[in-house]
Design an enzyme around this catalytic site. Sequence first.
Site, mmCIF file in Angstrom:
data_model
loop_
_atom_site.group_PDB
_atom_site.id
_atom_site.type_symbol
_atom_site.label_atom_id
_atom_site.label_comp_id
_atom_site.label_asym_id
_atom_site.label_seq_id
_atom_site.Cartn_x
_atom_site.Cartn_y
_atom_site.Cartn_z
ATOM 1 N N HIS B 76 47.374 70.149 24.830
ATOM 2 C CA HIS B 76 48.374 69.390 25.578
ATOM 3 C C HIS B 76 47.684 68.411 26.522
ATOM 4 C CE1 HIS B 76 51.572 68.364 28.388
ATOM 5 N NE2 HIS B 76 50.916 68.975 29.362
ATOM 6 N N ASP B 105 45.735 34.829 22.206
ATOM 7 C CA ASP B 105 45.452 36.164 21.688
ATOM 8 C C ASP B 105 44.322 36.766 22.514
ATOM 9 O OD1 ASP B 105 44.969 38.439 19.931
ATOM 10 O OD2 ASP B 105 46.128 37.304 18.459
ATOM 11 N N TRP B 141 41.272 71.133 29.070
ATOM 12 C CA TRP B 141 40.895 69.753 28.755
ATOM 13 C C TRP B 141 39.603 69.377 29.471
ATOM 14 C CZ3 TRP B 141 40.774 64.789 31.279
ATOM 15 C CH2 TRP B 141 41.006 64.840 32.666
ATOM 16 N N SER B 169 36.424 53.826 21.086
ATOM 17 C CA SER B 169 37.602 52.976 21.045
ATOM 18 C C SER B 169 37.937 52.420 22.425
ATOM 19 C CB SER B 169 38.774 53.777 20.481
ATOM 20 O OG SER B 169 39.992 53.243 20.910
ATOM 21 N N SER B 170 37.900 53.298 23.433
ATOM 22 C CA SER B 170 38.239 52.838 24.780
ATOM 23 C C SER B 170 37.250 51.799 25.280
ATOM 24 C CB SER B 170 38.215 53.999 25.766
ATOM 25 O OG SER B 170 39.205 54.913 25.453
ATOM 26 N N HIS B 253 36.981 61.871 37.247
ATOM 27 C CA HIS B 253 37.754 61.309 38.335
ATOM 28 C C HIS B 253 38.100 59.838 38.104
ATOM 29 C CE1 HIS B 253 39.978 61.207 41.925
ATOM 30 N NE2 HIS B 253 39.475 60.006 42.056
ATOM 31 N N GLU B 255 38.522 58.563 35.420
ATOM 32 C CA GLU B 255 39.533 58.661 34.372
ATOM 33 C C GLU B 255 40.949 58.747 34.941
ATOM 34 O OE1 GLU B 255 39.632 58.479 31.183
ATOM 35 O OE2 GLU B 255 41.617 59.320 30.789
ATOM 36 N N TYR B 257 42.039 57.541 37.612
ATOM 37 C CA TYR B 257 42.446 56.223 38.114
ATOM 38 C C TYR B 257 42.609 55.226 36.980
ATOM 39 C CZ TYR B 257 42.172 58.226 42.575
ATOM 40 O OH TYR B 257 42.416 59.052 43.627
ATOM 41 N N SER B 268 53.906 46.550 40.414
ATOM 42 C CA SER B 268 53.799 45.338 41.222
ATOM 43 C C SER B 268 54.468 44.142 40.563
ATOM 44 C CB SER B 268 52.324 45.005 41.491
ATOM 45 O OG SER B 268 51.683 46.114 42.065
ATOM 46 N N HIS B 302 35.202 66.578 44.256
ATOM 47 C CA HIS B 302 36.329 67.276 44.884
ATOM 48 C C HIS B 302 37.031 68.202 43.884
ATOM 49 C CE1 HIS B 302 38.951 63.515 43.945
ATOM 50 N NE2 HIS B 302 39.059 64.363 42.966
ATOM 51 N N HIS B 303 36.647 68.099 42.617
ATOM 52 C CA HIS B 303 37.153 69.072 41.651
ATOM 53 C C HIS B 303 36.279 70.321 41.625
ATOM 54 C CE1 HIS B 303 40.026 66.244 39.812
ATOM 55 N NE2 HIS B 303 39.129 65.338 40.152
ATOM 56 N N THR B 328 45.206 53.351 48.782
ATOM 57 C CA THR B 328 46.437 53.689 48.065
ATOM 58 C C THR B 328 47.631 53.490 48.986
ATOM 59 O OG1 THR B 328 45.106 55.390 47.016
ATOM 60 C CG2 THR B 328 47.438 55.368 46.492
ATOM 61 N N LYS B 331 48.722 49.979 49.144
ATOM 62 C CA LYS B 331 49.581 49.568 48.026
ATOM 63 C C LYS B 331 51.028 50.001 48.262
ATOM 64 C CE LYS B 331 47.957 48.750 44.219
ATOM 65 N NZ LYS B 331 47.048 47.780 43.659
ATOM 66 N N ARG B 450 46.546 78.765 37.313
ATOM 67 C CA ARG B 450 46.926 77.971 36.147
ATOM 68 C C ARG B 450 46.257 78.552 34.902
ATOM 69 N NH1 ARG B 450 43.158 72.565 36.915
ATOM 70 N NH2 ARG B 450 44.103 71.970 34.939
#
Lengths: 378, 534, 294
Positions: B76, B105, B141, B169-170, B253, B255, B257, B268, B302-303, B328, B331, B450
């Site tokens: 998931h 294009d 994950w 790909s990314s 991390h 990722e 963002y 926006s 921080h993880h 943040t 924004k 979890r």
Amino acid sequence: MGKLSKVIASSIALLSTAVFSEYGLNMTEGVTSISHDIYDLHMMVFWVCVVIAAIVFGAMFYSVFAHRKSKGAVAAQFHESTKAEILWTLVPVVILVGMAIPASKTLIDLEDTSKAEMTVKVTGHQWKWQYDYPKEGISFISNLAKTSKDSVASDIDNLNNENYKTGATSVDNYLLEVDKRLVLPVDTSIRFLITSNDVIHNWWVLDFGVKQDANPGFINDAWAKVDKIGTYRGQCAELCGKDHGFMPIVVDVVSKADYAKWVEKEQASAAAAIASATQVWSKADLMSKGKKVYESNCAGCHKMDGSGMPPIFPAIKDSAIANGIASEHMTIVLHGKAGMPTFKMLGDADLASVITYERNAFGNTGSVVQPSDVKSAR
Amino acid sequence: MTTATASHDTHHGPEKGLMRWVKTTNHKDIGTLYLWFAFSMLLIGGALAMGIRMELLQPGLQLMEPQFFNQLTTMHGLIMVFGAIMPAFVGLGNWLIPMMVGAPDMALPRMNNWSFWILPFAGGLLLSTFFMEGGAPAFGWTFYAPLSTTFAPDSTDFFIFAVHLLGFSSIMGAINIIATVLNMRAPAMKLMDMPLFVWTWLITSFLLIGAMPVLAGAVTMMLTDRNFGTAFFDATGGGDPVMFQHIFWFFGHPEVYIMILPAFGVVSHIIPTFSRKPLFGYSSMVYATASIAFLSYIVWAHHMFLTGMPVAGELYFMYATMLIAVPTGVKVFNWISTMWRGSMTFETPMLWAISFVFLFTIGGFSGLMLGIAPADIQYHDTYFVVAHFHYVLVTGALWSIIAATFYWLPKWTGKMYNESLAKIHFWWAVISVNVLFFPQHFLGLAGMPRRIPDYSLQFADFNFISSIGGFAFGASFILFTYIVFDCIRNGKPATARPWEGAKGLEWTLAPKAQYHSFNTPPSRELIESESQHS
Amino acid sequence: MSEKQYYIPEGTYWPIIGSIGITTLLVGFANQMHGVSWGSSVMVLGFAITVFMLFGWLGQVVNESVNGKYNAQVDRSFRWGMSWFIFSEVMFFAAFFGALFYARTLSVPWLGGADNNVFTPELWNGFSASWQQIAFSTPGTVLQSGTAISIPTELVAATGLPALNTILLLLSGVTLTFAHHALRTDNRNHVVGWLIATIALGVAFLGFQVVEYGHAYATGLKLTSGIYGSTFYMLTGFHGFHVSLGVIMLTVILFRVQKGHFSSDNHFAFEGVAWYWHFVDVVWLGLFVFVYWV
Ligand code: HEA
Ligand code: HEA
Ligand code: CUA
Ligand SMILES: [Cu+2]
């Protein structure tokens, strides 16, 4: 179909009898100075967020209501203000600094284990905890209690059982009961040395404010000084494989006197175990003890009926090793192999009986293994 | 002739048949492919989540073995992150960026085709693990070693290769976007004229190019640890399982963002449109985005507050993490100032955008709480974290994708969707998603870990509520699917600029944007009058 | 084509062929690692498809370029593409350098009890942390406390072959720059000469690297001998792999020069490969300093 309707029926029963008041909405304050500090920090940050949210969302919803076209609002055209930008950069910075100061203090305090008066070593295994008291020479394994899991477990009918609905008696601690609890003295600074024997686990007791990864090959430390006698429960908090959800922690915090008594009793039974390991056991004794050891230590992977979960966990039933020469069987149990953990922390008698059990249960026809055999195989 | 130029061949349209989609080098076709791929992955990932919520509906193991539950959780997470959210944003980028910068294009159209056509293979490889001996990956994950190395099934190697492909790909996608923005932009458009979606995607591309190769390195080390006897993550050889986490989160991390910056861009656009007012603080929005991106590279641990890092490290990562709240916040404040004294209407895209601001900020607040290292001791690996990241990912990233779909659907199809159905869908989704995720905060605070298939009884009620919310939210996607198909098939024709306050070059194109967006670069006057800050 | 017009290529099958090729390659590889008999043949097939795709795709690009279909804008897109691709490669190496730094300055000392790991040595009787002695038992087996065996291996010395290789690679950077200058002044013969020199230096580097591996292996340093072996072989191995790619690319460029594909002011392919070569060079300097020297 019957299953589904039962689920639905019991769900409705659940909702109607459920009393919300019983369920905490918030973190517990806990019973150590650290857990209190953490709780205070949590509440402080929470309230700061609430206040900021009230202001920010207040402004947003005000304008959503007041500045709508249907009310005839005409759009202003302003779109820049350096002053505003500076303001809402600096104010949050100040708020954050205000949070960081107490947070740093707590962090430094909880990482300092030097004041410890005694030490307990905690080792994670798939999927149980091992506790060692190095000074006292006590060592044991703590598994999920069979009663706890069986009370509801996969048996859906139990959902309608009276105990379950009222949340009383043994089911109360469903999944949170162990076969042997960790016992600690109250008002004593205890250092926990936390490590693992296979994958990463995490030893967590909510009320202590102790949660620390158990990394294989490294020893982490944490400390707690519990100021209230009682029973405290926790769970493994790092995904460690199949039964990650089934390796609870239960700690009895007792008075210093009771603790001393407990230590004496443990030491005596440890001595007795060593003595009995020198005797020759009957096959029946080995089998009956072996069954118990098997069910609490091995059945998690190899299953109660020895069928395992191939291909990851091989079957013991008809296994070449369990029906073959005993020395190989002892080697794999003592030293492990790939996904199979080592069990050398179990006593000679336990190992001899579980190995004998595996070799003679499930239709297997292996030899009998005596504690002395295990001792020399170590 | 293989070219589309201003002088001739303006109506150079698509090929016919299935091969059009295989061979295409057109940014709109490829964008469409990406969006459909992402949508199917969302349904698959969502179906897995339904499995999770079904098992967690009540205590006890009703439906599945614990090992299978772990497979569901893992797949998931992976499918949602790599299959749904990221490709959806690349799809939006493909569709919109060339239109927004006044280009015909993407800069590297053939590579663009490859970026997409790797995905179905990678996704197929990943999904195929479900059918392998030993089952799909079941280590989360985040695939922490050694659970994913020494203790994992053989299918893990396929998972590793799928990650390699997805990363490849990314990276190509990101390179393409950078080249497009920097090189295909209309000559008259300065960087500070670019719409925010373009800015946020440009910055996201730098995150992708910096982070994805590191992930590739991490899985490569995993591969050799598993198969060739190296000891990167194995203490018996002098390595360290925690090292895996450092490398993973150095990717992980940024990722997260990667999954939120384009969302900021989308919002926006929508808020100024329906406030009929220019975006407030355009340039500070750009700087804030850049600061978030920069900070995201230096907060990863921080993880890992509980891994046993030295205190100095923990302090540093705590401070750096808290800092992200500042840009943040800028924004959020700018969005609200944009609404302030506007002349607002509440068409569907605006509803999604406003609820984005509200719900994302809630997720941000819980993020800030997680960032307080000592408090994270109690939050870590509980449902509080699950609640946090679903608020930022579902009501953040996914919300913006749905908002963007409604906002630009007229431009993609030339037709209007059914506004009243869309509003029903919105209210249905926004209510059920909160029933789904809000109680998870309580579960986490009460101590529910979890990644567990079964729980003790004190957690029963909130799990029940959460699951019911989950089923309701899942069902909302049936309506969403209907609305989109209905628009494509039966929608009323849209005008070129269906939203009164909308600005941007894309609205100057035909109602259904022509196959090649701008064959001649737009003029300075046009760019100025369509800019977000005038 | 003029600057005012945009170039958009026609549809293409190469990408999907590439995807099929790479996927086949990887599926074969995974099966080969799991001991499935057909694994390696499928792997070879996938590799063949991938190579076919590369020839076909790049061949088409070369053709279009030679036929003057690309304008300056396309050229700039290629440049942006190539530079950021190289940057992504840098980040790939960064992951392995990160592992090296982390293991060397943090985790290995921690295993020996440094920092906040004062208790860790309890698990590793008699182990004293040093970078080149880091294999306790066979990696991949279940952890067993108290079984620390240190297998001493010699650090691979920086002097000797690594130093020589550094000189070779640096020289090759210079010769390549000469080739570039020659190309800009349209001196075809010199281009060919300098390119051949560059390729020769690259090949020599690879040859010495193989010899170096032989030495290391002889002293007992293997991929499987703990973290030192892991980082050493993975870093130098991936670098060697990139040098090999670079040599192949340079060779292709050499043929294209001989076919007269490049003009003095339009030779992006040449420059792209040159950038790549310099990148490989710089990575080597990092390796030389951090793997061999310090
Ligand atoms: C889109 C994705 C996304 C986003 C945007 C964020 C945003 C943030 N996240 Fe989150 N996070 C995840 C996705 C995301 N996260 C995921 C997926 C995980 C779990 C991974 C896993 O383990 O599986 C995770 C986990 C996670 C953790 C680890 C928890 C744990 O495992 O123990 C932490 C800890 O610090 C954290 C912090 C933050 C912070 C501080 C922000 C900040 O960026 C938030 C900033 C925003 C605000 C603060 C609100 C708006 C600001 C204002 C209105 C200004 C004023 C405010 C103040 C001054 C307070 N996140
Ligand atoms: C990136 C985006 C993303 C998105 C969009 C979601 C969406 C959802 N997520 Fe998840 N989630 C993650 C990312 C995401 N998640 C990650 C990264 C993890 C961590 C994994 C880990 O621990 O390793 C996680 C973990 C996670 C957990 C914790 C599992 C555990 O710890 O064991 C749960 C539990 O409730 C959950 C639930 C849901 C639900 C109900 C949705 C819903 O919003 C989904 C709604 C969508 C649909 C339902 C699709 C509709 C489908 C159809 C219409 C088809 C018909 C199907 C049926 C109705 C059966 N997610
Ligand atoms: Cu042990 Cu989770
Ligand atoms: Cu993070």
